[in-house]
Enzyme design. Sequence first.
Site, PDB file in Angstrom:
ATOM      1  N   ARG A 120      18.138 -25.604  25.168  1.00  0.00           N
ATOM      2  CA  ARG A 120      17.618 -25.221  26.474  1.00  0.00           C
ATOM      3  C   ARG A 120      17.870 -23.731  26.713  1.00  0.00           C
ATOM      4  O   ARG A 120      18.776 -23.333  27.448  1.00  0.00           O
ATOM      5  CB  ARG A 120      18.270 -26.079  27.566  1.00  0.00           C
ATOM      6  N   GLN A 125      11.318 -22.341  25.871  1.00  0.00           N
ATOM      7  CA  GLN A 125      10.602 -23.005  26.959  1.00  0.00           C
ATOM      8  C   GLN A 125       9.170 -23.397  26.580  1.00  0.00           C
ATOM      9  O   GLN A 125       8.688 -24.453  26.985  1.00  0.00           O
ATOM     10  CB  GLN A 125      10.586 -22.111  28.199  1.00  0.00           C
ATOM     11  N   ASP A 128       9.264 -26.795  24.691  1.00  0.00           N
ATOM     12  CA  ASP A 128      10.092 -27.853  25.264  1.00  0.00           C
ATOM     13  C   ASP A 128       9.246 -29.039  25.740  1.00  0.00           C
ATOM     14  O   ASP A 128       8.714 -29.046  26.841  1.00  0.00           O
ATOM     15  CB  ASP A 128      10.902 -27.281  26.430  1.00  0.00           C
ATOM     16  N   SER A 131      10.302 -30.845  29.020  1.00  0.00           N
ATOM     17  CA  SER A 131       9.870 -30.182  30.247  1.00  0.00           C
ATOM     18  C   SER A 131       8.390 -30.405  30.525  1.00  0.00           C
ATOM     19  O   SER A 131       7.997 -30.705  31.657  1.00  0.00           O
ATOM     20  CB  SER A 131      10.169 -28.678  30.166  1.00  0.00           C
ATOM     21  N   TYR A 226      21.666 -29.573  30.054  1.00  0.00           N
ATOM     22  CA  TYR A 226      21.398 -30.994  30.248  1.00  0.00           C
ATOM     23  C   TYR A 226      22.453 -31.589  31.169  1.00  0.00           C
ATOM     24  O   TYR A 226      23.557 -31.058  31.317  1.00  0.00           O
ATOM     25  CB  TYR A 226      21.424 -31.741  28.905  1.00  0.00           C
TER      26      TYR A 226
END
Length: 389
Positions: A120, A125, A128, A131, A226
């Site tokens: 993370r 990003q 991911d 997400s 997390y």
Amino acid sequence: MNIGVLKEAKEETRVAVTPDVVDALKKIGASVIIEKGAGEGSYFSDEDYKKAGASIQSRADILKKSDLVVSIHLADGASLSKIKKGAFYLGMFQPAVNPQVIKKLSSGKVTVLSLDAIARITRAQSMDVLSSQATVAGYKAVLLASTHLTRFFPMLTTAAGTITPASVLIIGAGVAGLQAIASSRRLGAVVDVFDTRPEVKEQVQSLGAKFVEVEGASHSAAAGGYAVEQTEEYKKRQQEAIEKFAAKADVIITTALIPGRKAPIIITKKIVDRMKAGSVVVDLASPNGGNCEYTQHGKVVLTKNGVSVIGHQNLAGSLPSDASKMFAKNVLNYLKLLVKEKKINLDLSDEILSSTTITHDGEIRHKLTLDALGGSKQDGKKPAAKKKA
């Protein structure tokens, strides 16, 4: 280099690679092979893939020819056993939940790359999948709640009187929770939010919701952003606070997950039994056991006091076209990092590639998977030098 895309099991509507990314995959040096009918559940036809430059072949041929196989979920055992030795297998595999399957793949010298284990960090990003798919689930959870709720979401002023806005309680301000906040606010609801991480307070407030603070939470920094397991003392204080807000809530949306663990029970039967008749609970943690004691995965439970508890089978898959496009873009961005000069270049000194490499060279590298298998010294090995395939 051949990249093969498998068709998911019939209950999964999404597909791991969509026609719009095929050309980009070809530009990094890949020939893209799609299993016949793989995109049908997401409304992408075989002809769409052909026009984009992919070839349509059987599962057997894909498993035989592919240097890298892609699917959202782990394929069936028979298919996995036919992935060629030394090949790479990419997807969203929950390795700590499926350790025995991972062990078999490792024994067959298949390098397993699981995007749900990605670090993370800001650089990751765009890759991911948790997400991107949580964005879909958080949005759809609110729409699902609105169709089961027995009243309006927004405040309405009518000739028949004023309707007060619905009260929504959201547990967890991760990607799914934040999307649920935004969607609830767009529909006009008043929103309260619980999260164990005080650092998300500003994000919650920026979306127009109230952040409810409970003191004494264990910090999540060590878990890479997390959620982490909380102390019993904290859980007790949290439970008391949630009971207070749940009693006035029309909708509760839960999103609490801990990697490699069963979802924590946060909404007890006692809490639900004190909710108003006609209220709704949407449990996004349903696939991992659920955050609500009443949750039954894949079902809507109507309690004796008239509360609907929804454990949807696959919320992201309920919007398959866009969910698949988002997943496919994550895959593309990851492969741009993994593939160099038209070859797979697994650089285990890279934080992103290292975090997602579950097995390699016949060894299991992922700590949570090793823990699920009873532990091993394998996770203590230093990262290997760059490997090419």
